[in-house]
Design an enzyme around this catalytic site. Structure first.
Site, PDB file in Angstrom:
ATOM      1  N   SER A  62     -21.345 -19.924  93.216  1.00 56.37           N
ATOM      2  CA  SER A  62     -21.774 -21.072  94.004  1.00 56.37           C
ATOM      3  C   SER A  62     -22.699 -20.604  95.108  1.00 56.37           C
ATOM      4  CB  SER A  62     -20.568 -21.789  94.627  1.00 56.37           C
ATOM      5  OG  SER A  62     -19.969 -20.983  95.620  1.00 56.37           O
ATOM      6  N   LYS A  63     -23.568 -21.512  95.552  1.00 52.51           N
ATOM      7  CA  LYS A  63     -24.563 -21.143  96.558  1.00 52.51           C
ATOM      8  C   LYS A  63     -23.926 -20.835  97.904  1.00 52.51           C
ATOM      9  CE  LYS A  63     -25.728 -25.955  97.765  1.00 52.51           C
ATOM     10  NZ  LYS A  63     -26.809 -26.960  97.760  1.00 52.51           N
ATOM     11  N   ARG A  64     -22.659 -21.165  98.103  1.00 55.67           N
ATOM     12  CA  ARG A  64     -22.006 -20.842  99.365  1.00 55.67           C
ATOM     13  C   ARG A  64     -21.587 -19.382  99.426  1.00 55.67           C
ATOM     14  NH1 ARG A  64     -18.423 -25.853 101.791  1.00 55.67           N
ATOM     15  NH2 ARG A  64     -20.123 -27.357 101.892  1.00 55.67           N
ATOM     16  N   ASP A  91     -27.453 -26.789 103.491  1.00 57.69           N
ATOM     17  CA  ASP A  91     -27.187 -26.811 102.049  1.00 57.69           C
ATOM     18  C   ASP A  91     -27.399 -28.210 101.474  1.00 57.69           C
ATOM     19  OD1 ASP A  91     -26.574 -24.148 101.706  1.00 57.69           O
ATOM     20  OD2 ASP A  91     -24.420 -24.407 101.976  1.00 57.69           O
ATOM     21  N   ARG A 110     -26.652 -16.874 105.682  1.00 58.77           N
ATOM     22  CA  ARG A 110     -25.322 -16.411 105.265  1.00 58.77           C
ATOM     23  C   ARG A 110     -25.124 -14.945 105.630  1.00 58.77           C
ATOM     24  NH1 ARG A 110     -26.872 -18.806 100.316  1.00 58.77           N
ATOM     25  NH2 ARG A 110     -26.320 -21.005 100.325  1.00 58.77           N
TER      26      ARG A 110
END
Length: 500
Positions: free
Chosen positions: A251-253, A405, A467
């Site tokens: 996932s992009k997180r 996001d 991030r």
């Protein structure tokens, strides 16, 4: 198994960044088809009219072309089974819904949103309670003709089990009692994924459905639709989902998931495709470097491993380095560098931001470096917002990152408005709020104009650097995350609904 000429497809939804999972599925579909003299089709599933955008479709097509994952039929090149956008096929779906209504395999449902919400809160049964299933069809048709809002649902069997075969997993069985009556046609006249997927796959002659394992639980609904229409189902093969190193779903997180990120970060397309080919499959000779042609000649779907494929960016970086050193001569590498960094369109966007700050041409290197880097060097102490602790800053950065996001418009104007809103919500002066973002994106407290620079960098690189900056600052604990998710919902739920 079907003996027809192999025809496979991918059907991405144009609702966001082009995802590496799309490329992963495209690669295995294309390699399987090309190794058997078959056809690879690209279909756009854009029936979600609130989220689908032409910009997202264009980005998906451009990213797949960059990777060399070309198709034989699609919305841009046409083909004998078009149109290849589902939004252009609504009349076809309605005709097929009418067939299901006529033969008793579907029914109109007039339940209101309020009733369905109450039903969900009660959490009884598999889902919808089939309240409208026993309505007289003639009366239901009359109500629909009178303009009463309704959807059309599939009549799913209420007893027994659906049994089907998956190429990787063998026989699978699922009790019909656990499956609700799926909506086929929404109240706006657009089909759901389930109806459009089955109708299109049949009409386009798809012989093998090779897609992610998240669709396994939907197969019974699809099998029932094939039965209701009197059609032969295709061969089903559900690929394992790509995983983060901690085995959670990619996932992009947690990891960069956009194809655009890897392009902008300096990865070679052939290296990324090679890496995706290694996800759950190996060449018969164990060789780790191979081309699409090599994969097509050797791929057997049954040989795909059921062990979760780990998307390890460090392994990708190692493989990319091998391609740079071993697959390119000096001229080839120079061409790759020019294509990546020295294209006029990109430089023309950077130049107005850098030029006002130049005193000598050599100043270009320092100012422009963040536009051509994957990572930047930063001091975590520089990230701390004025009058805030490091922990408070980390929480603000996490909340801001989640909001970014969800941001779809990545123009400088939209980013400016977003940052003004964020600073106001956090009750921080805009100048102070901007500081950690300057540091996270450039490694310095002063750089080219922030919002314009973010627009040029693109959402993928921006989010990845934020991030990394958050991790460098110590991040937030699992306990903090729970509280922050609640705070985020309170702060931004309404704003995100408005933006959609």
């Amino acid at each position: 198994m079907s003996t027809d000429p192999v025809r496979v497809r991918i059907a991405p939804s144009p609702t966001g960044d082009p995802h590496v999972g799309t490329a992963y599925a495209a690669l295995f579909n294309r390699a399987f088809a090309k190794g058997r003299g078959g056809q690879f089709i690209l279909r756009i599933e854009d029936t979600d009219q609130t989220r689908s955008t032409p910009e997202s479709e264009a980005a998906i097509l451009a990213s797949l072309r960059w990777l060399g994952l070309t198709w034989d039929e699609g919305p841009d090149i046409g083909g004998p089974f078009g149109p290849y956008r589902q939004s252009e096929r609504t009349a076809i779906y309605r005709e097929h819904v009418d067939l299901l209504l006529e033969n008793g395999h579907a029914y109109r449902c007039f339940c209101t949103r309020e009733r369905l919400d109450e039903l969900r809160k009660a959490q009884t049964g598999a889902g919808y309670d089939r309240h409208c299933r026993t309505l007289d069809p003639a009366e239901a048709a009359k109500r629909a003709a009178g303009g009463e809002t309704h959807v059309v649902r599939l009549k799913v069997p209420t007893e027994g089990a659906c049994v089907w075969r998956d190429l990787l997993r063998g026989e699978i069985s699922k009790d019909w009692a656990s499956i609700d009556d799926q909506v086929l046609l929404k109240s706006d006249g657009f089909p759901t994924y389930h109806l459009a997927n089955v109708v299109d796959d049949h009409l386009m002659g798809i012989t093998h459905v090779i897609r992610g394992e998240e669709w396994i639980n939907s197969v019974p609904k699809h099998v029932e639709l094939y039965r209701a229409f009197g059609w032969e189902p295709p061969v089903f093969c559900h690929l394992l989902l790509l995983r983060n190193p901690d085995k959670s779903k990619l996932s992009k997180r947690k990891n960069p998931t956009s194809i655009d990120y890897y392009r902008r970060a300096g990865y070679l397309p052939e290296a990324l495709v090679n890496f995706l080919g290694m996800m759950g499959w190996i060449m018969p000779n164990g060789e780790e470097m191979f081309s699409q042609e090599d994969m097509a000649a050797n791929l057997k779907l049954e040989a795909i491993s059921l062990g979760g494929p780990v998307f390890d960016v460090d392994k990708l970086r190692w493989l990319n380095g091998r391609y740079i050193r071993e697959k390119h001569d000096t001229a080839g590498l120079l061409g790759a560098l020019k294509s990546w960094a020295l294209n006029d369109a990109y430089l023309e966007r950077i130049m107005p931001l850098v030029q006002p700050r130049l005193e000598t041409l050599s100043d270009w290197g320092k100012l422009a470096e963040p536009f051509f880097s994957d990572t930047v060097q930063l001091d975590p102490a520089d990230l701390v917002i004025k009058k805030k602790t490091a922990e408070e800053t980390a929480e603000i950065l996490q909340l801001s990152l989640w909001r970014l996001d969800a941001q779809r418009d990545w123009s400088a104007e939209a980013i400016t408005a977003l940052f003004q809103d964020l600073a106001q919500r956090f009750d921080i002066k805009l100048k102070d709020f901007n500081l950690p973002f300057y540091v996270a994106l450039s490694g310095a407290k002063a750089w080219t104009p922030l919002y314009q620079s973010m627009a040029v960098l693109g959402s993928d690189l921006v989010r990845v650097r934020l991030r990394r900056a958050l991790d460098a600052s110590g991040g937030v604990s699992k306990k903090q995350l729970k509280a922050l998710e609640k705070r985020y919902a309170e702060l931004f739920a309404a704003a995100e609904e408005e933006s959609e």
